[in-house]
Scaffold this active site. Structure first.
Site, PDB file in Angstrom:
ATOM      1  N   SER A  58       0.802  -1.230   0.000  1.00 17.25           N
ATOM      2  CA  SER A  58       0.000   0.000   0.000  1.00 17.25           C
ATOM      3  C   SER A  58       0.833   1.277   0.000  1.00 17.25           C
ATOM      4  CB  SER A  58      -0.964   0.011   1.179  1.00 17.25           C
ATOM      5  OG  SER A  58      -0.270   0.047   2.403  1.00 17.25           O
ATOM      6  N   LYS A  73      -5.801   3.310   9.223  1.00 17.66           N
ATOM      7  CA  LYS A  73      -4.916   4.309   8.604  1.00 17.66           C
ATOM      8  C   LYS A  73      -5.473   5.716   8.772  1.00 17.66           C
ATOM      9  CE  LYS A  73      -2.892   1.151   5.234  1.00 17.66           C
ATOM     10  NZ  LYS A  73      -2.850   0.725   3.829  1.00 17.66           N
TER      11      LYS A  73
END
Length: 302
Positions: free
Chosen positions: A225, A268
């Site tokens: 990611s 996140k």
């Protein structure tokens, strides 16, 4: 235990727990039904601590409510500076340490009532044991706020790139795993392919060596990611364009230039808010996961 008798296991369900699934061998994983249980957010930990853990530790250490009042800011101090976990086991242990210190003072009749503040927590528990990654202090070419998902929650991942005279070689440091290395190589290929659109002279790629570093080198980091942030760091470096210090990004990339969806968006986003980020770039396909982000965090993020 070894049982030297016939024992029918056909109706038995075995339940096991793990902090992370990665080390479990693939053949065993294939035979398991896996239930992912996300860790508590900081807000959830604060509520659990103030409603339950503090009261339990007061009782276990012989204190009354009148002896000890906890500020929420003190609870946040314990969570952020003295624990690194998805659950609350160590949080309760540290709260217990503070309560025992207060109980000793009350027993000595040094104090009859104490309000626990962040300063008092540090006095009792000592210097903070953990430091959070924060957003960049100032915008500069080649430095980008990435976002990482860890077993204990989301964190900002500062990705730094510099260049110097050389022959086009790349160095990557910061205890990076093989998947992140491959993301960086894909990002480098994409930047070279898009050189004209980015207004980067093609000969620059042969004139410079590049060093990409992800700080906190003692902590292993891996996963796809960070690809989007790697690409942006390299493009920013060679195009000599600033990246906004208040923006963080997450997303896997492929060689067609697509940004692919990622996991752990909720964690996140919470990590971004804690680091002071105000704008977060996410893959379009992750828009379905946005409702999972708590309202308190969504109000602070664009």
């Amino acid at each position: 235990r070894y049982l030297d008798v016939p024992f029918d296991l056909s109706q038995v369900i075995f339940i096991s727990t793990a902090n992370t699934i990665d080390p479990v061998p693939a053949p065993l994983r294939d035979r398991m039904e896996i239930i992912h249980i996300p860790g508590y957010t900081e807000e959830e930990k604060v509520e659990i601590a103030t409603r339950y853990l503090v009261k339990r530790q007061l009782k276990e250490n012989g204190l009354k409510q009148r002896h000890c009042r906890w500020n929420k800011s003190a609870v946040r101090k314990v969570i952020g500076d003295y624990t690194r976990e998805a659950g609350v086991r160590n949080l309760e242990r540290e709260i217990g340490s503070v309560c025992r210190s207060i109980a000793a003072r009350v027993a000595r009749e040094d104090k009859t009532a104490i309000t626990v503040t962040p300063e008092f927590v540090e006095e009792v528990l000592g210097a903070p044991r953990y430091a959070r990654e924060t957003k960049m202090r100032k915008s500069r070419p080649g430095v980008v706020n990435g976002l990482a998902y860890t077993p204990v929650g989301g964190e900002v991942l500062n990705i730094e790139a510099i260049r110097y005279a050389g022959k086009g070689q790349i160095k990557l440091t910061g205890q990076i795993g093989s998947v992140m290395k491959e993301s960086m190589e894909a990002a480098w290929s994409l930047v070279r392919q898009h050189a004209e659109a980015l207004k980067i002279p093609a000969e620059d790629f042969e004139k410079y060596d590049i060093h990409v570093h992800v700080p906190a080198g003692a902590i292993p980091k891996d996963g796809p990611s960070a690809g989007c942030a790697m690409y942006t760091a390299l493009a920013s470096l060679f195009a000599d364009r600033l990246v906004d210090k208040d923006v963080a990004m997450t997303g896997e990339i492929n060689l067609r230039g697509d940004v692919l969806p990622i996991g752990g968006l909720k964690e996140k986003a919470l990590g971004a808010v804690q680091a002071g980020i105000r704008t977060m770039l996410i893959p379009e396909q992750n828009s379905r996961d946005v409702p999972e982000i708590p309202d308190s965090a969504r109000k602070k993020l664009k």
